[in-house]
Design a protein around this motif. Structure first.
Motif, PDB file in Angstrom:
ATOM      1  N   GLN A 184      -0.301  -2.777   8.039  1.00 29.52           N
ATOM      2  CA  GLN A 184      -0.842  -1.473   8.408  1.00 29.52           C
ATOM      3  C   GLN A 184      -0.697  -1.167   9.895  1.00 29.52           C
ATOM      4  O   GLN A 184      -1.425  -0.344  10.426  1.00 29.52           O
ATOM      5  CB  GLN A 184      -2.306  -1.379   7.979  1.00 29.52           C
ATOM      6  CG  GLN A 184      -2.437  -1.432   6.446  1.00 29.52           C
ATOM      7  CD  GLN A 184      -3.827  -1.138   5.964  1.00 29.52           C
ATOM      8  OE1 GLN A 184      -4.781  -1.706   6.460  1.00 29.52           O
ATOM      9  NE2 GLN A 184      -3.940  -0.252   4.971  1.00 29.52           N
ATOM     10  N   LEU A 203       6.282   3.558  15.066  1.00 27.79           N
ATOM     11  CA  LEU A 203       5.557   4.128  13.930  1.00 27.79           C
ATOM     12  C   LEU A 203       4.128   3.604  13.921  1.00 27.79           C
ATOM     13  O   LEU A 203       3.885   2.441  14.227  1.00 27.79           O
ATOM     14  CB  LEU A 203       6.237   3.761  12.607  1.00 27.79           C
ATOM     15  CG  LEU A 203       7.350   4.715  12.154  1.00 27.79           C
ATOM     16  CD1 LEU A 203       8.602   4.469  12.977  1.00 27.79           C
ATOM     17  CD2 LEU A 203       7.634   4.544  10.679  1.00 27.79           C
ATOM     18  N   GLU A 204       3.207   4.487  13.606  1.00 27.38           N
ATOM     19  CA  GLU A 204       1.798   4.095  13.568  1.00 27.38           C
ATOM     20  C   GLU A 204       1.153   4.621  12.300  1.00 27.38           C
ATOM     21  O   GLU A 204       1.662   5.523  11.650  1.00 27.38           O
ATOM     22  CB  GLU A 204       1.051   4.671  14.783  1.00 27.38           C
ATOM     23  CG  GLU A 204       1.407   3.988  16.080  1.00 27.38           C
ATOM     24  CD  GLU A 204       0.624   4.549  17.252  1.00 27.38           C
ATOM     25  OE1 GLU A 204      -0.153   5.491  17.055  1.00 27.38           O
ATOM     26  OE2 GLU A 204       0.820   4.031  18.356  1.00 27.38           O
ATOM     27  N   ASN A 205       0.005   4.042  11.992  1.00 28.16           N
ATOM     28  CA  ASN A 205      -0.852   4.524  10.904  1.00 28.16           C
ATOM     29  C   ASN A 205      -0.141   4.552   9.548  1.00 28.16           C
ATOM     30  O   ASN A 205      -0.297   5.485   8.775  1.00 28.16           O
ATOM     31  CB  ASN A 205      -1.388   5.925  11.217  1.00 28.16           C
ATOM     32  CG  ASN A 205      -2.186   5.941  12.480  1.00 28.16           C
ATOM     33  OD1 ASN A 205      -2.941   5.012  12.749  1.00 28.16           O
ATOM     34  ND2 ASN A 205      -2.009   6.966  13.263  1.00 28.16           N
ATOM     35  N   TYR A 206       0.649   3.573   9.294  1.00 31.22           N
ATOM     36  CA  TYR A 206       1.324   3.508   7.998  1.00 31.22           C
ATOM     37  C   TYR A 206       0.745   2.371   7.159  1.00 31.22           C
ATOM     38  O   TYR A 206       0.052   1.483   7.673  1.00 31.22           O
ATOM     39  CB  TYR A 206       2.833   3.292   8.179  1.00 31.22           C
ATOM     40  CG  TYR A 206       3.183   2.049   8.956  1.00 31.22           C
ATOM     41  CD1 TYR A 206       3.222   0.797   8.336  1.00 31.22           C
ATOM     42  CD2 TYR A 206       3.481   2.114  10.313  1.00 31.22           C
ATOM     43  CE1 TYR A 206       3.543  -0.347   9.054  1.00 31.22           C
ATOM     44  CE2 TYR A 206       3.797   0.978  11.032  1.00 31.22           C
ATOM     45  CZ  TYR A 206       3.820  -0.247  10.409  1.00 31.22           C
ATOM     46  OH  TYR A 206       4.128  -1.379  11.108  1.00 31.22           O
ATOM     47  N   THR A 207       1.016   2.429   5.878  1.00 32.08           N
ATOM     48  CA  THR A 207       0.714   1.293   5.022  1.00 32.08           C
ATOM     49  C   THR A 207       1.997   0.903   4.305  1.00 32.08           C
ATOM     50  O   THR A 207       2.594   1.712   3.606  1.00 32.08           O
ATOM     51  CB  THR A 207      -0.374   1.640   3.993  1.00 32.08           C
ATOM     52  OG1 THR A 207      -1.592   1.876   4.698  1.00 32.08           O
ATOM     53  CG2 THR A 207      -0.590   0.480   3.029  1.00 32.08           C
ATOM     54  N   THR A 226       3.968   4.253   2.311  1.00 28.15           N
ATOM     55  CA  THR A 226       3.296   5.408   1.715  1.00 28.15           C
ATOM     56  C   THR A 226       3.067   6.533   2.710  1.00 28.15           C
ATOM     57  O   THR A 226       2.897   6.303   3.904  1.00 28.15           O
ATOM     58  CB  THR A 226       1.923   5.007   1.144  1.00 28.15           C
ATOM     59  OG1 THR A 226       1.183   4.383   2.164  1.00 28.15           O
ATOM     60  CG2 THR A 226       2.077   4.104  -0.045  1.00 28.15           C
ATOM     61  N   VAL A 228       4.651   8.894   4.144  1.00 31.40           N
ATOM     62  CA  VAL A 228       5.424   9.144   5.356  1.00 31.40           C
ATOM     63  C   VAL A 228       5.825  10.615   5.399  1.00 31.40           C
ATOM     64  O   VAL A 228       6.257  11.169   4.411  1.00 31.40           O
ATOM     65  CB  VAL A 228       6.673   8.244   5.430  1.00 31.40           C
ATOM     66  CG1 VAL A 228       6.299   6.879   5.929  1.00 31.40           C
ATOM     67  CG2 VAL A 228       7.354   8.154   4.082  1.00 31.40           C
TER      68      VAL A 228
ATOM     69  N   PHE B  27       0.022   3.886  -5.391  1.00 32.39           N
ATOM     70  CA  PHE B  27      -0.878   2.910  -4.823  1.00 32.39           C
ATOM     71  C   PHE B  27      -2.306   3.331  -5.129  1.00 32.39           C
ATOM     72  O   PHE B  27      -2.550   4.427  -5.600  1.00 32.39           O
ATOM     73  CB  PHE B  27      -0.703   2.834  -3.310  1.00 32.39           C
ATOM     74  CG  PHE B  27       0.604   2.239  -2.880  1.00 32.39           C
ATOM     75  CD1 PHE B  27       1.511   3.001  -2.182  1.00 32.39           C
ATOM     76  CD2 PHE B  27       0.917   0.930  -3.193  1.00 32.39           C
ATOM     77  CE1 PHE B  27       2.710   2.461  -1.777  1.00 32.39           C
ATOM     78  CE2 PHE B  27       2.108   0.388  -2.789  1.00 32.39           C
ATOM     79  CZ  PHE B  27       3.019   1.160  -2.083  1.00 32.39           C
ATOM     80  N   LYS B  34      -5.534   6.282   3.861  1.00 30.08           N
ATOM     81  CA  LYS B  34      -5.336   5.658   5.168  1.00 30.08           C
ATOM     82  C   LYS B  34      -3.963   5.953   5.753  1.00 30.08           C
ATOM     83  O   LYS B  34      -3.773   5.878   6.934  1.00 30.08           O
ATOM     84  CB  LYS B  34      -5.497   4.140   5.047  1.00 30.08           C
ATOM     85  CG  LYS B  34      -6.898   3.740   4.733  1.00 30.08           C
ATOM     86  CD  LYS B  34      -7.038   2.277   4.738  1.00 30.08           C
ATOM     87  CE  LYS B  34      -7.164   1.776   6.145  1.00 30.08           C
ATOM     88  NZ  LYS B  34      -7.388   0.336   6.162  1.00 30.08           N
ATOM     89  N   SER B  35      -3.010   6.261   4.878  1.00 30.08           N
ATOM     90  CA  SER B  35      -1.652   6.425   5.370  1.00 30.08           C
ATOM     91  C   SER B  35      -1.432   7.864   5.781  1.00 30.08           C
ATOM     92  O   SER B  35      -1.090   8.694   4.980  1.00 30.08           O
ATOM     93  CB  SER B  35      -0.670   6.038   4.277  1.00 30.08           C
ATOM     94  OG  SER B  35      -0.951   4.753   3.841  1.00 30.08           O
ATOM     95  N   ILE B  36      -1.657   8.139   7.016  1.00 24.98           N
ATOM     96  CA  ILE B  36      -1.504   9.509   7.468  1.00 24.98           C
ATOM     97  C   ILE B  36      -0.161   9.676   8.171  1.00 24.98           C
ATOM     98  O   ILE B  36       0.526   8.717   8.477  1.00 24.98           O
ATOM     99  CB  ILE B  36      -2.663   9.926   8.388  1.00 24.98           C
ATOM    100  CG1 ILE B  36      -2.762   8.963   9.563  1.00 24.98           C
ATOM    101  CG2 ILE B  36      -3.964   9.988   7.633  1.00 24.98           C
ATOM    102  CD1 ILE B  36      -3.780   9.360  10.577  1.00 24.98           C
ATOM    103  N   GLN B  38       2.916  10.065  10.431  1.00 23.92           N
ATOM    104  CA  GLN B  38       3.267   9.415  11.700  1.00 23.92           C
ATOM    105  C   GLN B  38       3.512  10.460  12.778  1.00 23.92           C
ATOM    106  O   GLN B  38       3.996  11.548  12.507  1.00 23.92           O
ATOM    107  CB  GLN B  38       4.526   8.564  11.526  1.00 23.92           C
ATOM    108  CG  GLN B  38       4.297   7.222  10.895  1.00 23.92           C
ATOM    109  CD  GLN B  38       3.988   7.312   9.426  1.00 23.92           C
ATOM    110  OE1 GLN B  38       4.324   8.299   8.790  1.00 23.92           O
ATOM    111  NE2 GLN B  38       3.346   6.306   8.903  1.00 23.92           N
ATOM    112  N   VAL B  40       5.546  10.305  15.565  1.00 26.45           N
ATOM    113  CA  VAL B  40       6.573   9.672  16.383  1.00 26.45           C
ATOM    114  C   VAL B  40       7.467  10.741  16.999  1.00 26.45           C
ATOM    115  O   VAL B  40       7.965  11.606  16.299  1.00 26.45           O
ATOM    116  CB  VAL B  40       7.433   8.717  15.539  1.00 26.45           C
ATOM    117  CG1 VAL B  40       8.471   8.028  16.397  1.00 26.45           C
ATOM    118  CG2 VAL B  40       6.548   7.700  14.852  1.00 26.45           C
TER     119      VAL B  40
END
Lengths: 290, 396
Positions: A184, A203-207, A226, A228, B27, B34-36, B38, B40
């Motif tokens: 994560q 990249l941040e805040n990914y799972t 997930t 993205v 999932f 939680k997966s917001i 990105q 970048v």
């Protein structure tokens, strides 16, 4: 009558919620239960106070979504044991931290789906909890005591493990999923799947759930990233294209409904055809070569 | 507490049901929450927060400034029997240290070797590392060997101080007055015998231990709740140096452990950089390497740390800076040098090779070496492996 039913329903729901909240408290040991157990330390850390316990090591847990933890140092029949019971934000976070902390497990603990026994440590993830029990002697006796403590602490969560629904079927097996890692963030990547770290820079805040498959003829890493959005996918793909280096592996990807699927194969495509078919069938998306 | 099924919440079923939404890949709902998206931009790293490292560089260097008496020189001593019954052995540690000191200095006697760095009348601080707890603290075998050799060189026990950030962690890992009679054991962050971090006036005891004349400023705010503050001492953008290194000791011998930190290491510079100042948690995310390098450029460390002795009898290759038993390993080695960057560079190779051998990492990444480049740019030592004079000695 209708209102009575509604009230009853509301009460039932409130009761259920209350029970769930109570259930998420940190389990504890009752020191009075056994005379030969001497508890030397029993402390709780929550939120950022984890810094007080593990200092720089706290970053990784905070990245995964740390809620609180209990630390118990105890002696049981001359065995010194250290219990770290982490309550994470949810089951995914708990499994995530377990997945990057386990390494070369000798066996699983009986009855615990996500568990790992090594000479000096028992680890398991169940519900929102990650449990680590470290012993000093590496003896059979110490591990037996560790297992008994795990059952005592986590017994009510025994059946409460994370599963991975909607994942590809055969030739993928339970064994493959039990090797899955959940990442994560940068620290999780560095600690759990460093070989992909360079591709995820920025990249941040990914799972990411990644399943490494290392079989005689099929060697590949399968990742599900997930939610993205925007240009993050493009950046990731650009990173992979630019940083793969000597191209000892071949990359494939598919944009599924809610996830980006990444496949890094170190085997020839012919050797993993069965796996690819299973991935495409489950995702309803076609893998494309990068 | 009741079983989740008894509560009517069968989580397995819940996940399975949640998966039935026509999702390509499904999932659990918590994944999606939680997966917001990105954020970048152009694939470039964001600009780093500013720091006051320029202030450090204004202070003239001294004869003892890093990289010290032996720039770019590192001695590595290996001993097959350094660890016995899972414990670092005192005899082996003493022998390894002796060989390292003689080889590093070229001195005829051990006493002469030590007196190149310290002299009677000086207060000598041993900066150990107890962060990972009993299983992987700076070993008592190495610390006791250093003390014994210092005593032989004429440094009385009353002039030796064992220190780290957290006094209570020192106690927990066996650095107690009972185990080290006559030697002061101290830390910046401390609590009283009742376990309180606060004095009668309601102030943190730790505030008495910080020197506000010396600070590392970084444009990152530290904000802490009441439980965290005792471990950070102060909030805001300032990290103050401990009086232990600014006022109490004249010289510092740095004694870290051979540990990884992700795909990098936590050795000489990290042990000093994060061990000597307050309010550190704010620095990890954006300034991890910068802090390790830049804090060492300030005179209380740059000019006082005369020797680095890396305890690699036991160490770890993953899971650091904590201590997960599955990653703890007997490296059976000890590194010594006055140049903390060069020692870190040699230690880095040892750890990364082990990580690759054990399959936790495929190849070395330049990112892990970045902090050493930064330190070299600050003239604290040599980061290029090919420029380092490495002497290797095998014992046992």
């Amino acid at each position: 009558m209708r209102y009575t039913f509604a009230l009853f329903t509301l009460l039932f729901l409130l009761l259920t919620v209350a029970q769930v909240i109570a259930q998420t408290d940190l389990p504890d040991l009752d020191a009075k239960e056994k005379k030969d157990v001497k508890i030397e330390r029993n402390e709780v850390y929550s939120g950022n106070s984890l810094w007080g316990y593990i200092n720089g090591g706290a970053d990784l847990y905070l990245e995964y979504g740390f809620d609180k933890m209990r630390v118990i140092d105890l002696t049981i029949e001359d065995e010194n044991l250290k219990i770290d019971l982490y309550k994470m934000e949810d089951a995914v976070s708990a499994y995530g931290i377990f997945s990057v902390n386990r390494f070369r497990c000798n066996e699983k603990a009986k009855g615990w789906m996500h568990s790992c026994i090594t000479g000096y440590q028992l680890q398991l993830a169940t519900g929102p909890f990650y449990l680590s029990i470290i012993n000093q002697s590496g003896s059979e006796k110490a591990m037996k005591a560790s297992l008994a403590l795990a059952n005592k602490l986590m017994g009510n969560w025994r059946d409460d493990y994370l599963q991975f629904p909607g994942m590809p079927g055969k030739p993928f097996t339970k064994m493959h999923y039990s090797n899955a890692k959940i990442i994560q963030g940068r620290l999780g990547m560095d600690n759990g799947f460093q070989m992909w770290a360079t591709y995820f820079e920025g990249l941040e805040n990914y799972t990411l759930m990644v399943i490494p498959v290392k079989e005689e003829e099929a060697r590949f890493n399968l990742g599900f990233l997930t939610e993205v959005k925007g240009d993050a996918v493009d950046i990731l793909i650009k990173n992979i294209k630019e940083k793969t280096g000597s191209a000892t592996s071949q990359w494939y990807f598919a944009k599924a409904d809610k996830a980006l699927i990444l496949l890094e194969s170190k085997s020839s495509i012919k050797k993993i055809t069965g796996y690819i078919k299973a991935i495409e069938a489950a995702s309803e998306a076609e893998l494309q070569e990068l | 507490m009741r079983n989740s099924k008894e509560n009517g919440v069968d989580r397995r079923k819940f996940f399975k049901v949640a998966a039935l939404g026509g999702l390509g890949i499904s999932f659990a709902p918590s994944f999606m929450g939680k997966s917001i998206a990105q954020e970048v931009k152009d694939g470039k790293e964001p600009a780093k927060p500013k720091t006051n490292v320029e202030d450090a560089l204004k202070h003239p260097r001294t004869a003892t400034s890093m990289p010290g008496k032996y720039p770019a020189k590192v001695v590595r001593v290996n001993h097959q029997n350094a660890v016995v019954d899972n414990k670092p052995g005192k005899k082996a540690a003493a022998e390894m240290l002796e060989k390292a000191m003689l080889s590093l200095t070229g001195a005829a006697t051990l006493k002469e070797a030590w007196l190149q760095f310290v002299k009677p009348g000086e207060k000598i601080g041993l900066k150990v590392n107890p962060v990972a707890g009993k299983s992987l603290t700076t070993s008592h075998a190495v610390t006791q060997s250093i003390i014994a050799q210092l005593e032989d060189a004429g440094i009385p026990r009353k002039d030796i101080v064992i220190w780290d950030r957290r006094e209570f962690q020192l106690h927990e890992t066996g650095y107690t007055k009972e185990n080290y009679p006559g030697i002061k054991i101290t830390g910046t962050e401390r609590k009283d015998e009742e376990g309180s971090y606060y004095n009668k006036e309601g102030d943190l005891y730790s505030l008495e231990m910080i020197d506000k004349d010396w600070y590392y400023w970084a444009d990152v705010d530290g904000e802490y709740d009441e439980y965290t503050l005792p471990y950070m001492v102060n909030e805001g953008k300032y990290s103050y140096f401990s009086k232990i290194c600014t006022q109490e000791v004249d010289k510092i011998i740095n004694v870290p452990i051979l540990k990884n930190a992700g795909a990098s290491i936590t050795l000489c510079m990290k042990n000093l950089g994060y061990g000597a100042i307050t309010n550190t948690s704010r620095l990890h995310k954006q300034l991890w390497g910068d802090t390790s390098a830049e804090v060492c450029a300030f005179p209380p460390l740059r000019d006082k740390v005369v020797l680095n002795i890396v305890d690699g009898l036991k160490g770890c290759f993953n899971g650091g800076p904590g201590a997960n038993p599955q990653y703890i390993i007997n490296y059976n080695t000890l590194l010594a040098g006055t140049d903390p960057v060069a020692v870190d560079r040699v230690g880095y190779d040892i750890v990364i090779k082990k990580r690759i051998e054990k399959g936790v990492q495929e190849k070395d990444s330049p990112r892990g070496r970045k902090f050493m480049e930064m330190a070299a740019n600050l003239k604290l030592g040599e980061h290029r492996l090919e420029k380092i004079d490495l002497k290797e000695i095998n014992l046992g």
